[in-house]
Design an enzyme around this catalytic site. Structure first.
Site, PDB file in Angstrom:
ATOM      1  N   GLY A 238      -3.676 -29.312 -17.566  1.00  0.00           N
ATOM      2  CA  GLY A 238      -4.935 -28.598 -17.416  1.00  0.00           C
ATOM      3  C   GLY A 238      -5.432 -28.339 -16.018  1.00  0.00           C
ATOM      4  CD  GLU A 273       0.797 -33.439 -22.855  1.00  0.00           C
ATOM      5  OE1 GLU A 273      -0.126 -32.647 -23.151  1.00  0.00           O
ATOM      6  OE2 GLU A 273       1.442 -34.049 -23.707  1.00  0.00           O
ATOM      7  N   PRO A 274       1.445 -31.157 -17.070  1.00  0.00           N
ATOM      8  CG  PRO A 274       2.303 -31.406 -14.909  1.00  0.00           C
ATOM      9  CD  PRO A 274       2.138 -32.127 -16.214  1.00  0.00           C
ATOM     10  NE  ARG A 276      -3.798 -22.470 -16.268  1.00  0.00           N
ATOM     11  CZ  ARG A 276      -3.811 -21.440 -17.112  1.00  0.00           C
ATOM     12  NH1 ARG A 276      -3.547 -20.236 -16.668  1.00  0.00           N
ATOM     13  NH2 ARG A 276      -4.090 -21.624 -18.393  1.00  0.00           N
ATOM     14  CE1 TYR A 316      -6.851 -17.147 -23.237  1.00  0.00           C
ATOM     15  CE2 TYR A 316      -5.458 -16.883 -21.315  1.00  0.00           C
ATOM     16  CZ  TYR A 316      -5.655 -17.351 -22.591  1.00  0.00           C
ATOM     17  OH  TYR A 316      -4.651 -18.035 -23.218  1.00  0.00           O
ATOM     18  CB  CYS A 342      -2.046   3.591 -26.763  1.00  0.00           C
ATOM     19  SG  CYS A 342      -3.075   4.908 -27.355  1.00  0.00           S
ATOM     20  CD  GLU A 343      -5.307  -1.610 -28.113  1.00  0.00           C
ATOM     21  OE1 GLU A 343      -6.533  -1.787 -27.988  1.00  0.00           O
ATOM     22  OE2 GLU A 343      -4.728  -1.561 -29.196  1.00  0.00           O
TER      23      GLU A 343
END
Ligand SMILES: Cc1ncc(COP(=O)(O)O)c(C=O)c1O
Length: 413
Positions: A238, A273-274, A276, A316, A342-343
């Site tokens: 995290g 538990e890294p 990122r 996000y 196409c969004e």
């Protein structure tokens, strides 16, 4: 840093990204720096050098097989959230005894794989415990388990990446802890070896980890009083990274470990538990500008990369820094950087002050190593982009581009 500018050009280690873009036949693509991956992993090793610990790299962040092999080669464990990640970790050479299977919906097949390979398993709920018991009984094989507890400490992050609050879909109801302990006590194939929590992702304050660790240490004491000897304290992953580049002080692995060192019980092995913070800043997503346009009072830079290859900003509403890989002389304006999907949700960045580029100019989305390629999709029939790794002055393709033929083969049924 392994990515830097010289004379207006972006470099990755010893190579000019523009030269790489000209050499690579396909656009867009992901570009990784091996030196940065090594530096990030070593930062955890250094932080933990006097501590009994397992660094479990969270495979979900980036599952490129070559990168996994590099990490297993450095001694990393792996943190898994599916049976396929378990099989991939085997192929990558991870020691599965230093590996943890997480998840709120593990299937019986996934649990069987984990039990067969001696992977540590987190118990997430009443039904999850039943499934683990069913599996160990069927295989007549014991399993080492941890209980996933929600410390209910607010990680102060986007709600989609907050995972350790009371109302989270993960972990047990803390009020039911005794029920879990009794079930495990009465099961001679289950070995309760520890507790686990994961507060969320992109956390920028070590106080949050300390508050949670204090709570988890108290839970360990309760469990010990009940006759168990838990020796793993798993505080999850995290740690945030500097996406914003605003000069904000982002804690390092040493800051994190130093903030909890004095409250760690002596006899335990710490698990972290890294994901990122190991792989996030080790890559850029390299695009070419397809064109520039104006509608109403909005200016757009349209790139060949899109939300299909990099969805974090759309999903996000997060910021990832965007810059050109070469000198651009055009008029400075405020642009939304958007893809061809196409969004209207298809954007890589909003309201960026950038010089007006010409067609074909190289542009990167920075800090694209974690949850970027791993979250790519075939939406609008975009093909999964290739990945390249730089090691000094050496460039290697570590994943070829997916082709339409690959896709069409799925219909040979
Ligand atoms: C259980 C668990 N552990 C570890 C991680 C890795 O988190 P991060 O990449 O933020 O370090 C995650 C990701 O959300 C997770 O769900």
């Amino acid at each position: 840093m392994s990515f830097y500018h010289k004379n207006g050009y972006l470099y990755c280690e010893d190579l000019k990204v523009k030269d790489i873009q000209d050499e690579v036949q396909y656009s867009p693509f992901y570009l990784y720096s091996l030196a940065q991956v090594k530096a990030n992993y070593t930062a955890y090793q250094d932080a933990l050098k006097d501590t009994n610990a397992i660094i479990g790299y969270a495979v979900k962040a980036n599952n490129n097989l070559t990168l996994l092999k590099k990490l297993s080669g450095m001694g990393s464990g792996a943190v898994l959230v599916s049976g396929n990640e378990l099989k991939l970790s085997l192929a990558a050479g991870f020691n599965l005894k230093r590996t943890i299977l997480n998840g709120n919906g593990k299937t019986l097949d996934e649990l069987a794989l984990a039990v067969e390979h001696g992977v540590l398993i987190n118990i997430d709920s009443e039904f999850d415990l039943k499934h683990i018991q069913q599996t160990t009984n069927q295989l007549n094989t014991p399993a080492n388990v941890l209980i996933r507890i929600n410390p209910d400490v607010n990680p102060e992050v986007h709600p989609y990446v907050s995972t350790g609050m009371k109302n989270s879909k993960f972990g047990i109801r803390n009020e039911k802890l005794n029920w879990f302990l009794n079930e495990i006590k009465n099961d001679n194939l289950l070995n309760l070896v520890g507790v686990h929590c994961h507060l969320g992702s992109t956390i920028k304050k070590v106080r949050i980890f300390r508050d949670a660790t204090e709570i988890m240490v108290d839970f360990m004491k309760i469990i010990e009083k009940d006759g168990f000897s838990p020796h793993y304290l798993n505080i999850g992953g995290g740690l945030g990274i500097d996406y914003d580049r605003s000069g904000e002080d982002i804690p390092s692995p040493t800051d994190l470990i130093d903030s909890i060192r004095d409250i760690l019980p002596e006899h335990i092995t710490l698990i972290i538990e890294p994901g990122r913070s190991i792989i996030g800043n080790a890559a850029v997503f390299v695009n070419r500008v397809t064109g520039v346009k104006t509608n109403g009072n909005k200016h757009f830079i349209v790139t060949d990369g899109s939300m299909a290859e990099l969805i974090r900003p759309s999903l996000y509403d997060t910021y990832q820094h965007i810059e050109f890989i070469e000198p651009v002389e055009g008029k400075i304006d405020t642009f939304d950087v958007v893809g061809p999907v196409c969004e209207s949700a298809d954007f890589l960045g909003k309201e960026r002050r950038l010089p007006t580029p010409s067609e074909g100019t190289g542009l990167v989305v920075c800090d694209a190593g974690a949850y970027c390629h791993a979250m790519s999709s075939n939406y609008n029939l975009k093909m999964s982009p290739p990945e390249y790794l730089v090691d000094g002055d050496k460039l290697t393709c570590i994943r070829r581009v997916e082709t339409l033929d690959d896709y069409l083969r799925l219909f040979d049924v």
